[in-house]
Design a protein around this motif. Sequence first.
Motif, mmCIF file in Angstrom:
data_model
loop_
_atom_site.group_PDB
_atom_site.id
_atom_site.type_symbol
_atom_site.label_atom_id
_atom_site.label_comp_id
_atom_site.label_asym_id
_atom_site.label_seq_id
_atom_site.Cartn_x
_atom_site.Cartn_y
_atom_site.Cartn_z
ATOM 1 N N LYS A 1 0.842 -1.352 0.120
ATOM 2 C CA LYS A 1 0.207 0.131 0.100
ATOM 3 C C LYS A 1 0.788 1.172 0.232
ATOM 4 O O LYS A 1 0.599 2.199 -0.605
ATOM 5 N N LYS A 2 1.932 1.176 0.821
ATOM 6 C CA LYS A 2 2.830 2.514 0.826
ATOM 7 C C LYS A 2 3.484 2.546 -0.413
ATOM 8 O O LYS A 2 3.625 3.555 -0.742
ATOM 9 N N ALA A 3 3.956 1.486 -1.060
ATOM 10 C CA ALA A 3 4.649 1.867 -2.385
ATOM 11 C C ALA A 3 3.705 2.141 -3.594
ATOM 12 O O ALA A 3 4.020 2.901 -4.068
ATOM 13 N N GLU A 4 2.515 1.685 -3.495
ATOM 14 C CA GLU A 4 1.435 2.037 -4.523
ATOM 15 C C GLU A 4 1.099 3.656 -4.088
ATOM 16 O O GLU A 4 0.915 4.597 -5.197
ATOM 17 N N GLN A 5 1.196 4.101 -3.015
ATOM 18 C CA GLN A 5 0.984 5.405 -2.535
ATOM 19 C C GLN A 5 2.174 6.553 -3.231
ATOM 20 O O GLN A 5 1.882 7.568 -3.507
ATOM 21 N N GLN A 6 3.378 5.919 -3.023
ATOM 22 C CA GLN A 6 4.498 6.669 -3.648
ATOM 23 C C GLN A 6 4.527 6.338 -4.918
ATOM 24 O O GLN A 6 5.462 6.745 -5.665
ATOM 25 N N GLU A 7 3.590 5.689 -5.669
ATOM 26 C CA GLU A 7 3.694 5.333 -7.022
ATOM 27 C C GLU A 7 4.888 4.594 -7.488
ATOM 28 O O GLU A 7 5.178 4.858 -8.676
ATOM 29 N N LEU A 8 5.332 3.633 -6.825
ATOM 30 C CA LEU A 8 6.309 2.700 -7.072
ATOM 31 C C LEU A 8 7.761 3.562 -7.602
ATOM 32 O O LEU A 8 8.607 3.029 -8.155
ATOM 33 N N SER B 1 11.937 3.137 -0.336
ATOM 34 C CA SER B 1 12.841 2.767 0.714
ATOM 35 C C SER B 1 13.292 1.549 0.367
ATOM 36 O O SER B 1 12.178 0.528 -0.177
ATOM 37 N N PRO B 2 14.452 0.911 0.977
ATOM 38 C CA PRO B 2 14.872 -0.499 0.684
ATOM 39 C C PRO B 2 14.034 -1.543 1.272
ATOM 40 O O PRO B 2 13.703 -2.629 0.655
ATOM 41 N N GLU B 3 13.336 -1.140 2.305
ATOM 42 C CA GLU B 3 12.392 -2.117 3.139
ATOM 43 C C GLU B 3 11.428 -2.457 2.139
ATOM 44 O O GLU B 3 10.854 -3.502 2.001
ATOM 45 N N LEU B 4 10.645 -1.160 1.539
ATOM 46 C CA LEU B 4 9.586 -1.227 0.661
ATOM 47 C C LEU B 4 9.786 -2.062 -0.744
ATOM 48 O O LEU B 4 9.191 -2.654 -1.213
ATOM 49 N N THR C 1 9.617 -6.843 -4.251
ATOM 50 C CA THR C 1 10.296 -7.880 -4.858
ATOM 51 C C THR C 1 9.644 -9.223 -4.614
ATOM 52 O O THR C 1 9.602 -10.120 -5.263
ATOM 53 N N GLU C 2 9.437 -9.423 -3.169
ATOM 54 C CA GLU C 2 9.168 -10.662 -2.710
ATOM 55 C C GLU C 2 7.729 -10.864 -2.873
ATOM 56 O O GLU C 2 7.545 -12.183 -3.502
ATOM 57 N N LEU C 3 6.859 -9.942 -3.060
ATOM 58 C CA LEU C 3 5.401 -9.973 -3.684
ATOM 59 C C LEU C 3 5.506 -10.615 -5.040
ATOM 60 O O LEU C 3 4.752 -11.396 -5.642
ATOM 61 N N GLN C 4 6.514 -9.678 -5.851
ATOM 62 C CA GLN C 4 6.519 -10.049 -7.430
ATOM 63 C C GLN C 4 6.980 -11.518 -7.453
ATOM 64 O O GLN C 4 6.531 -12.354 -8.457
#
Length: 110
Positions: free
Chosen positions: A61-68, A72-75, A80-83
């Motif tokens: 959700k945070k990554a989508e809000q930042q439009e990918l 941050s390295p954590e996000l 990557t893990e989700l992909q």
Amino acid sequence: MGMWELVVIFIVGLVVLGPERLPVAIRTVSKWVKTAKSLANSVKAEVSEELRIHELHENLKKAEQQELKDLSPELQSSLTELQKAAESVTHSYKKTQSDTSNNQQLDEKK
């Protein structure tokens, strides 16, 4: 439980059950304890997996809000893990589909 508590339980069991039935009772109780421990471990693993999935979902959700962009390295690692997980699911689904279509083709040839 301490050593003395086990000794007291053993003596009470010996008096109540007698020497013939005590070993059977001990085996039965130990099976129950093993079953309870395995159940607790499986629940613990399931809860930790759900927490990890929830964390990955929040990071997505945070990554989508930042439009990918500028993640941050954590996000980025969560993304990557989700992909990778999505690719493995679609890969196994494609395998199952191709196996099914191959079986259908073989059936048609017969």
